[in-house]
Design a protein around this motif. Structure first.
Motif, PDB file in Angstrom:
ATOM      1  N   LYS A  92      -6.489 -19.715  -2.195  1.00 20.38           N
ATOM      2  CA  LYS A  92      -5.710 -18.533  -2.580  1.00 20.38           C
ATOM      3  C   LYS A  92      -6.115 -17.265  -1.828  1.00 20.38           C
ATOM      4  CE  LYS A  92      -4.509 -19.659  -7.394  1.00 20.38           C
ATOM      5  NZ  LYS A  92      -4.625 -19.179  -8.796  1.00 20.38           N
ATOM      6  N   GLY A  93      -7.205 -17.321  -1.083  1.00 22.43           N
ATOM      7  CA  GLY A  93      -7.668 -16.114  -0.411  1.00 22.43           C
ATOM      8  C   GLY A  93      -8.104 -15.044  -1.390  1.00 22.43           C
ATOM      9  N   VAL A  94      -8.763 -15.478  -2.464  1.00 19.76           N
ATOM     10  CA  VAL A  94      -9.138 -14.574  -3.548  1.00 19.76           C
ATOM     11  C   VAL A  94     -10.402 -13.798  -3.186  1.00 19.76           C
ATOM     12  CG1 VAL A  94      -9.960 -14.494  -5.946  1.00 19.76           C
ATOM     13  CG2 VAL A  94      -8.049 -15.987  -5.320  1.00 19.76           C
ATOM     14  N   THR A  95     -10.456 -12.544  -3.576  1.00 22.33           N
ATOM     15  CA  THR A  95     -11.676 -11.761  -3.478  1.00 22.33           C
ATOM     16  C   THR A  95     -12.448 -11.900  -4.785  1.00 22.33           C
ATOM     17  OG1 THR A  95     -10.673 -10.123  -1.991  1.00 22.33           O
ATOM     18  CG2 THR A  95     -12.649  -9.446  -3.209  1.00 22.33           C
ATOM     19  N   LEU A  96     -13.643 -12.462  -4.697  1.00 19.43           N
ATOM     20  CA  LEU A  96     -14.515 -12.621  -5.860  1.00 19.43           C
ATOM     21  C   LEU A  96     -15.700 -11.679  -5.680  1.00 19.43           C
ATOM     22  CD1 LEU A  96     -15.607 -14.035  -8.421  1.00 19.43           C
ATOM     23  CD2 LEU A  96     -16.577 -15.798  -6.912  1.00 19.43           C
ATOM     24  N   GLN A  97     -15.892 -10.792  -6.654  1.00 15.51           N
ATOM     25  CA  GLN A  97     -16.967  -9.813  -6.508  1.00 15.51           C
ATOM     26  C   GLN A  97     -17.750  -9.658  -7.799  1.00 15.51           C
ATOM     27  OE1 GLN A  97     -15.052  -6.147  -5.448  1.00 15.51           O
ATOM     28  NE2 GLN A  97     -14.019  -5.904  -7.400  1.00 15.51           N
ATOM     29  N   GLY A  98     -19.038  -9.459  -7.640  1.00 17.63           N
ATOM     30  CA  GLY A  98     -19.875  -9.106  -8.759  1.00 17.63           C
ATOM     31  C   GLY A  98     -19.992  -7.596  -8.855  1.00 17.63           C
ATOM     32  N   CYS A  99     -20.401  -7.136 -10.014  1.00 13.81           N
ATOM     33  CA  CYS A  99     -20.526  -5.694 -10.228  1.00 13.81           C
ATOM     34  C   CYS A  99     -21.715  -5.454 -11.148  1.00 13.81           C
ATOM     35  CB  CYS A  99     -19.252  -5.141 -10.848  1.00 13.81           C
ATOM     36  SG  CYS A  99     -19.308  -3.370 -11.109  1.00 13.81           S
ATOM     37  N   PHE A 100     -22.636  -4.601 -10.729  1.00 17.44           N
ATOM     38  CA  PHE A 100     -23.847  -4.385 -11.508  1.00 17.44           C
ATOM     39  C   PHE A 100     -24.123  -2.907 -11.700  1.00 17.44           C
ATOM     40  CE2 PHE A 100     -28.532  -3.722 -11.538  1.00 17.44           C
ATOM     41  CZ  PHE A 100     -28.784  -4.302 -12.776  1.00 17.44           C
ATOM     42  N   SER A 101     -24.322  -2.525 -12.936  1.00 14.86           N
ATOM     43  CA  SER A 101     -24.836  -1.221 -13.295  1.00 14.86           C
ATOM     44  C   SER A 101     -23.904  -0.098 -12.841  1.00 14.86           C
ATOM     45  CB  SER A 101     -26.264  -1.065 -12.744  1.00 14.86           C
ATOM     46  OG  SER A 101     -26.930   0.023 -13.333  1.00 14.86           O
ATOM     47  N   HIS A 102     -24.474   1.039 -12.343  1.00 17.53           N
ATOM     48  CA  HIS A 102     -23.700   2.253 -12.156  1.00 17.53           C
ATOM     49  C   HIS A 102     -24.585   3.282 -11.472  1.00 17.53           C
ATOM     50  CE1 HIS A 102     -26.018   2.286 -15.787  1.00 17.53           C
ATOM     51  NE2 HIS A 102     -25.146   1.505 -16.384  1.00 17.53           N
ATOM     52  N   LEU A 103     -23.960   4.412 -11.104  1.00 15.24           N
ATOM     53  CA  LEU A 103     -24.678   5.483 -10.416  1.00 15.24           C
ATOM     54  C   LEU A 103     -24.422   6.822 -11.108  1.00 15.24           C
ATOM     55  CD1 LEU A 103     -23.870   4.365  -6.765  1.00 15.24           C
ATOM     56  CD2 LEU A 103     -26.065   4.111  -7.956  1.00 15.24           C
ATOM     57  N   TYR A 104     -25.099   7.862 -10.650  1.00 17.28           N
ATOM     58  CA  TYR A 104     -25.091   9.164 -11.316  1.00 17.28           C
ATOM     59  C   TYR A 104     -23.671   9.692 -11.533  1.00 17.28           C
ATOM     60  CZ  TYR A 104     -26.339  14.007 -12.350  1.00 17.28           C
ATOM     61  OH  TYR A 104     -26.467  15.230 -12.955  1.00 17.28           O
ATOM     62  N   TYR A 155     -28.965   3.271  -5.734  1.00 16.93           N
ATOM     63  CA  TYR A 155     -30.234   2.945  -6.380  1.00 16.93           C
ATOM     64  C   TYR A 155     -30.092   1.872  -7.452  1.00 16.93           C
ATOM     65  CZ  TYR A 155     -28.506   6.409  -9.763  1.00 16.93           C
ATOM     66  OH  TYR A 155     -27.745   7.118 -10.654  1.00 16.93           O
ATOM     67  N   ASN A 156     -28.862   1.571  -7.864  1.00 21.49           N
ATOM     68  CA  ASN A 156     -28.685   0.458  -8.811  1.00 21.49           C
ATOM     69  C   ASN A 156     -29.078  -0.871  -8.189  1.00 21.49           C
ATOM     70  OD1 ASN A 156     -26.396   0.693  -7.116  1.00 21.49           O
ATOM     71  ND2 ASN A 156     -25.122  -0.456  -8.547  1.00 21.49           N
ATOM     72  N   GLN A 157     -29.144  -0.934  -6.859  1.00 20.39           N
ATOM     73  CA  GLN A 157     -29.512  -2.162  -6.163  1.00 20.39           C
ATOM     74  C   GLN A 157     -30.947  -2.122  -5.631  1.00 20.39           C
ATOM     75  OE1 GLN A 157     -27.907  -4.841  -6.252  1.00 20.39           O
ATOM     76  NE2 GLN A 157     -25.892  -4.176  -6.968  1.00 20.39           N
ATOM     77  N   CYS A 158     -31.710  -1.121  -6.018  1.00 18.17           N
ATOM     78  CA  CYS A 158     -33.108  -1.055  -5.578  1.00 18.17           C
ATOM     79  C   CYS A 158     -33.842  -2.329  -6.013  1.00 18.17           C
ATOM     80  CB  CYS A 158     -33.782   0.168  -6.187  1.00 18.17           C
ATOM     81  SG  CYS A 158     -35.576   0.237  -5.919  1.00 18.17           S
TER      82      CYS A 158
END
Length: 347
Positions: A285-297, A105-108
């Motif tokens: 470099k074959g890097v993994t780039l990721q975003g991160c938003f908010s959180h869950l219960y 639901y953080n991505q709603c």
């Protein structure tokens, strides 16, 4: 009741105003009397009108909060008047989209967050859904519980989104602000062997606190090139994980230089500036780039347990506790770097 309102789109368009108390809670809702509310870096951005996300105006600021249930609506179970609760940031979600049905639901797309698109907690009373309430352990104070939210942000980034941090890893954290410090706590708990905290000349005090709570090395990037330091660590190929908590877009360029081939960059900090560099190193470099938003219960339950068991000690982080009337001093002390975190006590 007093509330800290952002009312315009210019620098320091923030002031205390009198607003009505919330009505009796609807079914499934409670009214929380705010016991403490943390000042987030995003609140400073909105104070200065430097935010890069959508907000409503006028807006009651504040999204990191906890308090005591003052009124309970119909159909609320497991919570009663007088209970101490920490409150998640997702004030409203649709409950019907694919993300709500899957539990993410953080991505709603219809999510309304406190202190952004929904009036927040720098006031005396706030209405909240039962689904986002968490009981505060008896040995956790309101001041500590008010910072559950930034712990959850870091936990989500370094545990839920980055499950590969292992003993022996090198982790670089860009930015010793509140989220950077929480990322440091989590990196220590995950067993990283080298944890480098990067800051600027304005972060002297914060870098000292970072060393106190677990950073193996700290560096002022205005005085030295962090890449030179990172190349001396481990096998010299770079950091296994770089966590961007800086709030400036250019930090990603440095992260791409410091991360090792097949390493990971987790970006938490928001940055409104356009990027004036290419992303070819990401490919090379074959890097993994990721975003991160908010959180869950579940993240909130774990974060409160970390506070209750003393595995996260916020004493070095909380630089000052202020009544709501002194909000400007609380903001200024964080902006200057004197406080890692300021906490407001609206009541």
């Amino acid at each position: 009741m007093d509330a800290l309102i952002k009312y315009g789109r210019e620098d320091k368009n923030v002031e205390l105003r009198d607003i009505p108390q919330p009505p009796d809670p609807a079914p499934g809702q409670v009214v929380v009397e705010v016991g403490a509310a943390g000042v987030c870096g995003s609140d400073l951005h909105m104070w200065r009108d430097h935010q890069s996300w959508t907000i409503k105006l006028p807006l009651v600021l504040g999204h990191e909060f906890c308090g005591t249930i003052a009124a309970v609506g119909a159909d609320v179970a497991g919570f009663k008047t007088g209970d101490r609760v920490a409150v998640e940031t997702a004030a409203e979600i649709c409950g019907n989209c694919a993300y709500c049905h899957s539990g993410d639901y953080n991505q709603c797309p219809h999510r309304l967050g406190y202190g952004a698109l929904y009036d927040g907690a720098f006031t005396q009373y706030v209405t909240a859904r039962q689904a986002i309430l968490h009981h505060i352990p008896d040995n956790v104070t309101f001041e500590q519980a008010s910072l559950t939210e930034p712990i959850c942000v870091a936990y989500n980034a370094l545990v839920e989104k980055t499950p590969t941090v292992r003993p022996g890893d090198t982790v670089v954290i860009q930015g010793p602000g509140p989220i950077g410090m929480m990322a440091l706590f989590v990196a220590v708990l995950r067993g990283a062997s080298e944890i480098v905290m990067l800051g600027t000349r304005h972060d002297k005090q914060r870098l000292a606190i970072a060393a106190e709570i677990g950073a193996t090395r700290t560096l002022n990037i205005d005085e030295a090139d962090p890449l030179d330091l990172v190349r001396t660590l481990g096998d010299g190929y770079g950091a296994d994980l770089v966590v961007d908590c800086s709030g400036v877009s250019i930090a990603l360029q440095s992260a791409l230089e410091m991360v090792r081939p097949n390493g990971t960059i987790t970006k938490i900090g928001w940055g409104p500036q356009p990027m004036d560099f290419n992303l070819d190193p990401l490919v090379q470099k074959g890097v993994t780039l990721q975003g991160c938003f908010s959180h869950l219960y579940d993240t909130w339950e774990r974060a409160l347990n970390l506070l209750s068991t003393g595995q996260i000690d916020l004493a070095p982080i909380i630089g000052g506790v202020y009544p709501l009337a002194d909000w400007e001093a609380a903001f200024e002390q964080m902006e200057s770097g004197n406080n890692v975190k300021s906490v407001l006590v609206p009541a």
